[in-house]
Scaffold this motif. Structure first.
Motif, PDB file in Angstrom:
ATOM      1  N   VAL A  12     -12.464 -25.701 -94.212  1.00  0.00           N
ATOM      2  CA  VAL A  12     -13.519 -24.850 -94.064  1.00  0.00           C
ATOM      3  C   VAL A  12     -14.882 -26.095 -94.299  1.00  0.00           C
ATOM      4  N   GLY A  16     -16.973 -27.071 -91.216  1.00  0.00           N
ATOM      5  CA  GLY A  16     -18.085 -26.359 -91.345  1.00  0.00           C
ATOM      6  C   GLY A  16     -18.351 -25.406 -90.771  1.00  0.00           C
ATOM      7  N   GLY A  17     -17.068 -24.432 -90.965  1.00  0.00           N
ATOM      8  CA  GLY A  17     -17.163 -22.785 -90.522  1.00  0.00           C
ATOM      9  C   GLY A  17     -15.931 -22.224 -90.821  1.00  0.00           C
ATOM     10  N   ARG A  19     -14.623 -19.869 -88.793  1.00  0.00           N
ATOM     11  CA  ARG A  19     -13.694 -19.669 -87.660  1.00  0.00           C
ATOM     12  C   ARG A  19     -13.032 -21.016 -87.145  1.00  0.00           C
ATOM     13  N   LYS A  20     -13.655 -22.216 -87.300  1.00  0.00           N
ATOM     14  CA  LYS A  20     -12.976 -23.455 -86.743  1.00  0.00           C
ATOM     15  C   LYS A  20     -11.938 -23.671 -87.932  1.00  0.00           C
ATOM     16  N   GLN A  29      -9.731 -15.210 -89.227  1.00  0.00           N
ATOM     17  CA  GLN A  29     -10.996 -15.545 -89.926  1.00  0.00           C
ATOM     18  C   GLN A  29     -11.327 -14.751 -91.209  1.00  0.00           C
ATOM     19  N   SER A  33     -11.837 -16.118 -94.804  1.00  0.00           N
ATOM     20  CA  SER A  33     -12.769 -15.627 -95.924  1.00  0.00           C
ATOM     21  C   SER A  33     -12.432 -15.050 -97.173  1.00  0.00           C
ATOM     22  N   ARG A  50     -24.626 -20.170 -97.934  1.00  0.00           N
ATOM     23  CA  ARG A  50     -24.296 -19.524 -96.409  1.00  0.00           C
ATOM     24  C   ARG A  50     -25.776 -19.010 -95.713  1.00  0.00           C
ATOM     25  N   ALA A  54     -24.740 -24.056 -90.224  1.00  0.00           N
ATOM     26  CA  ALA A  54     -23.616 -24.359 -90.578  1.00  0.00           C
ATOM     27  C   ALA A  54     -23.330 -24.391 -92.042  1.00  0.00           C
ATOM     28  N   LEU A  55     -22.144 -23.795 -92.378  1.00  0.00           N
ATOM     29  CA  LEU A  55     -21.979 -23.925 -93.788  1.00  0.00           C
ATOM     30  C   LEU A  55     -22.502 -25.296 -94.716  1.00  0.00           C
TER      31      LEU A  55
END
Length: 296
Positions: A12, A16-17, A19-20, A29, A33, A50, A54-55
């Motif tokens: 993550v 940077g996310g 979903r990725k 996803q 999480s 958040r 991007a995170l």
């Protein structure tokens, strides 16, 4: 705290996310999480800020990332020094340019499968521009492309070059480049841009140029007398041996196609590193045999 939570956190943070990371880890996803939420609860500290973009890692998240990278490094060292490669499992995503796909790629796939019989493989054949983007976005683990890739995060292993030779059809002796079209690689590639520059310098705008991402189709067009063009001898050998095409001197000498096996070096993956080395060994042996065959 579990190792899978740490691994998930690392991806993550790297991508940077959520979903990725989920796509990379082959998870949903919500599962990603949940792992991150449980890790934050156990550490009693937020790891990401958040927002709509991007995170962003918090101070605690940045500290944890350092430890996570060390843990993953140790895991890869264990795999390299202790694990039996024939028992390794997982998925390796490989991208290759068509020049590689039509030369030594089948030999690489054979060698890889013999060493890692339980590892699945996802293969993509595309132009180098697209392969580079896929690697940097971490949609592919290892690419064989016209390189190197000049990104600090990417490791490039040099592979043998391919020299380009001009070909025409036996049935059509025309070699005047102002009279017969020239066919080349895709318009989004370096060989095409370099050829266009040299053709314009020597012959002006009257030269007709066809661009094709399919090397096999291009060579067939040359064999039919539709066009002439510069391609690696290794790819042209079947048509040369069949007596359908011959080499000629067009007065233009393209630069060799220089290839690399490239991968993102962090987080470290012994499977990817070893696969790049297998590719290097296979490519150099193939190149040696091909050179000897071409001399004969």
């Amino acid at each position: 705290m579990t190792f899978e939570q740490i691994r998930t956190f690392l991806w993550v943070a790297r991508l940077g996310g959520f979903r990725k990371a989920a796509d990379r880890l082959h998870l949903s996803q919500p599962a990603v999480s949940t792992r991150i939420a449980n890790l934050e609860d156990e550490l009693r500290a937020p790891l990401f800020e958040r927002g709509q973009g991007a995170l962003v890692l918090t101070r605690q998240g940045s500290l944890l990332l350092t430890y996570a990278e060390q843990m993953l490094f140790v895991e890869e060292e264990i795999k390299q020094r202790v694990a039996n490669s024939s028992e390794s499992e997982g998925l390796l995503r490989i991208g290759a340019s068509e020049t590689i796909a039509q030369s030594w790629l089948p030999l690489f796939l054979k060698a890889f499968s013999e060493k890692y019989p339980r590892v699945n493989m996802d293969l993509t054949v595309d132009i180098s521009l697209n392969l580079r983007a896929a690697l940097l976005e971490r949609r592919i683990d290892l690419v064989f492309l016209m390189g190197p890739i000049s990104e600090f995060s990417v490791q490039n292993v040099l592979l043998p070059s391919f020299y380009l030779h001009w070909y025409r059809a036996v049935s059509n002796p025309q070699t005047d480049l102002t009279q017969i079209p020239v066919i080349s690689y895709s318009s989004q590639t370096r060989p095409y841009r370099e050829l266009m520059s040299e053709l314009s310098r020597l012959h002006g705008p009257q030269v007709r140029v066809f661009a094709s991402a399919s090397l096999s189709a291009s060579l067939k067009m040359i064999a039919e007398g539709i066009a002439v063009g510069p391609y690696p001898r290794a790819l042209a050998l079947p048509l040369l041996n069949a007596g359908r095409i011959v080499e000629f001197d067009a007065g233009i000498y393209p630069q060799p196609l220089r290839f690399t096996a490239s991968y993102v070096a962090e987080p470290r993956s012994f499977l990817v590193e070893d696969s790049a080395q297998i590719a290097s060994d296979v490519a150099r042996e193939w190149d040696r045999i091909d050179r000897e065959y071409s001399k004969n």
